[in-house]
Design a protein around this motif. Structure first.
Motif, PDB file in Angstrom:
ATOM      1  N   GLU A   1     -45.528   4.430  -6.668  1.00 16.79           N
ATOM      2  CA  GLU A   1     -46.837   4.769  -7.209  1.00 16.79           C
ATOM      3  C   GLU A   1     -47.440   3.542  -7.884  1.00 16.79           C
ATOM      4  O   GLU A   1     -46.725   2.725  -8.471  1.00 16.79           O
ATOM      5  N   PRO A   2     -48.771   3.402  -7.840  1.00 15.95           N
ATOM      6  CA  PRO A   2     -49.397   2.273  -8.527  1.00 15.95           C
ATOM      7  C   PRO A   2     -49.325   2.459 -10.038  1.00 15.95           C
ATOM      8  O   PRO A   2     -49.648   3.525 -10.549  1.00 15.95           O
ATOM      9  N   ILE A   3     -48.894   1.412 -10.725  1.00 18.77           N
ATOM     10  CA  ILE A   3     -48.779   1.431 -12.183  1.00 18.77           C
ATOM     11  C   ILE A   3     -49.332   0.118 -12.711  1.00 18.77           C
ATOM     12  O   ILE A   3     -49.035  -0.951 -12.176  1.00 18.77           O
ATOM     13  N   TYR A   4     -50.160   0.210 -13.755  1.00 20.33           N
ATOM     14  CA  TYR A   4     -50.677  -1.018 -14.355  1.00 20.33           C
ATOM     15  C   TYR A   4     -50.874  -0.805 -15.847  1.00 20.33           C
ATOM     16  O   TYR A   4     -51.249   0.280 -16.300  1.00 20.33           O
ATOM     17  N   GLY A   5     -50.637  -1.845 -16.612  1.00 22.53           N
ATOM     18  CA  GLY A   5     -50.868  -1.812 -18.049  1.00 22.53           C
ATOM     19  C   GLY A   5     -50.551  -3.154 -18.665  1.00 22.53           C
ATOM     20  O   GLY A   5     -50.406  -4.161 -17.966  1.00 22.53           O
ATOM     21  N   LEU A   6     -50.425  -3.165 -19.978  1.00 20.37           N
ATOM     22  CA  LEU A   6     -50.208  -4.416 -20.709  1.00 20.37           C
ATOM     23  C   LEU A   6     -49.154  -4.247 -21.791  1.00 20.37           C
ATOM     24  O   LEU A   6     -48.992  -3.161 -22.360  1.00 20.37           O
ATOM     25  N   VAL A   7     -48.460  -5.340 -22.078  1.00 24.26           N
ATOM     26  CA  VAL A   7     -47.846  -5.542 -23.378  1.00 24.26           C
ATOM     27  C   VAL A   7     -48.916  -6.252 -24.200  1.00 24.26           C
ATOM     28  O   VAL A   7     -49.488  -7.240 -23.744  1.00 24.26           O
TER      29      VAL A   7
END
Length: 357
Positions: free
Chosen positions: A153-159
């Motif tokens: 599944e597509p996953i995106y984010g940040l630290v």
């Protein structure tokens, strides 16, 4: 006319069809998360750790010296929209919000990327990352690295890392009796995202959804610098009810929300009445119902909106009554025209409750 659902290449699937959930609605339910964490060994916290996991706060805060504390947080999720750049923008705005909610200013970010490489083109994946980078640029920080994996599944984010003066850290546990509650953004993102997935969200409503979910919560540091501001948190995946309950329990005081005063995105009530309520709303209610008292006038529809999972939602601020006008002015000066006073903090309690009237 309905909202845009295009991907860069006609042969690619819509982003939201590749995920079992979207945005902050993907969060593990609060009661399940609590059981998981209870079974996790916890080492003694050093005195420099000003904010840890004790009150389910937005970020960890570690004192570096007498004038600086480091804020550290991470946030990532699956697509809430189909436009890849918008997905990246929303995810990055949401991740940086935790820094602002603690009263800090972001200093840098690291990208967290999981993508189905054989399903999505490099152009689509690049557009997601570009969207996130554009938000970081608007916040005045670099994306200084990160990590990527090939994911189903597509996953995106940040630290996200930030700095704050130790005296200006504003946790979700500092609300005081007599404080008033102010919410910076209207509710309804979860309902809108549900309507989008079913192809019935109008282009106008989509634009409103993008506008609110990509608006950085930049008032955070200015609010934290006000002596009358005692607590802050951002309203995200657990809904207003869930995050207000965390403030209730963390502060050890009863809280009361005046439902009629809570701002909603235009058309959200009608969309919810038409059945566009996410499954996360029910999970959120199941997790928080033991600590919430609903007034006689609160309907099932109201309850669904109170527990609607917000992605990149607004700041919830507890402040002294005499500071309320200045808090609202700071929000207005930053473009948060819908910010509103929505409730108050009651007396200390051994079993604090959140009441919705």
């Amino acid at each position: 006319m309905t909202a845009p659902t295009q991907a860069p290449a006609a042969s690619e699937p819509r982003l939201t069809t590749l995920a079992h959930g979207g945005g902050c609605g993907c969060k593990i339910a609060p009661d399940v998360l609590s059981r998981i964490l209870r079974e996790t060994a916890v080492l003694p916290a050093p005195p420099e750790l000003l904010v840890g996991i004790e009150t389910s706060d937005d970020a960890a805060v570690y004192r570096l010296n007498d004038s600086q504390a480091l804020i550290a947080t991470t946030d990532f999720f699956m697509p809430i929209v189909d436009d890849p750049r918008d997905f990246g923008r929303i995810a990055a705005t949401n991740a940086l919000s935790d820094v602002y909610a603690m009263g800090g200013r972001p200093i840098l970010a690291l990208a967290l990327v999981g993508m189905p490489v054989g399903t999505l083109s490099t152009a689509t994946i690049g557009a997601i990352l570009d969207g996130g980078a554009s938000v970081c640029a608007a916040a005045g920080i670099p994306v200084a690295g990160g990590h990527s994996i090939d994911s189903v599944e597509p996953i995106y984010g940040l630290v996200a890392l930030g700095l704050v003066h130790p005296d200006q850290v504003r946790s979700n546990a500092g609300a005081r009796p007599g404080d008033v509650l102010i919410l910076g953004k209207p509710l309804g993102v979860g309902v809108m995202s549900g309507a989008l997935k079913k192809g019935v969200l109008s282009a106008t409503a989509y634009a409103q959804m993008i506008a609110t979910t990509t608006r950085l919560n930049t008032p955070g540091p200015a609010l934290a610098a006000l002596g009358g501001v005692h607590a802050m948190t951002d309203v995200t995946g657990f809904g207003l009810c869930g995050h207000a309950l965390e403030m209730t329990r963390g502060s050890g005081c009863d809280l009361q929300i005046d439902w009629a005063a809570v701002p909603l995105l235009p058309g959200v009530r009608d969309l919810a009445a038409a059945g566009h309520v996410t499954g996360a709303s029910g999970r959120n209610w199941a997790s928080c119902r033991d600590g919430v008292v609903l007034g006689d006038g609160i309907s099932d529809l109201d309850r669904a909106l109170l527990t609607d999972p917000q992605t990149s939602g607004g700041l919830l601020v507890a402040c002294a009554p005499e500071a309320a006008a200045r808090v609202l002015a700071i929000f207005a000066e930053a473009g948060f025209a819908e910010a509103a006073q929505i409730g108050r903090v009651g007396a200390p309690s051994a079993d604090p409750r959140l009441t919705i009237l």
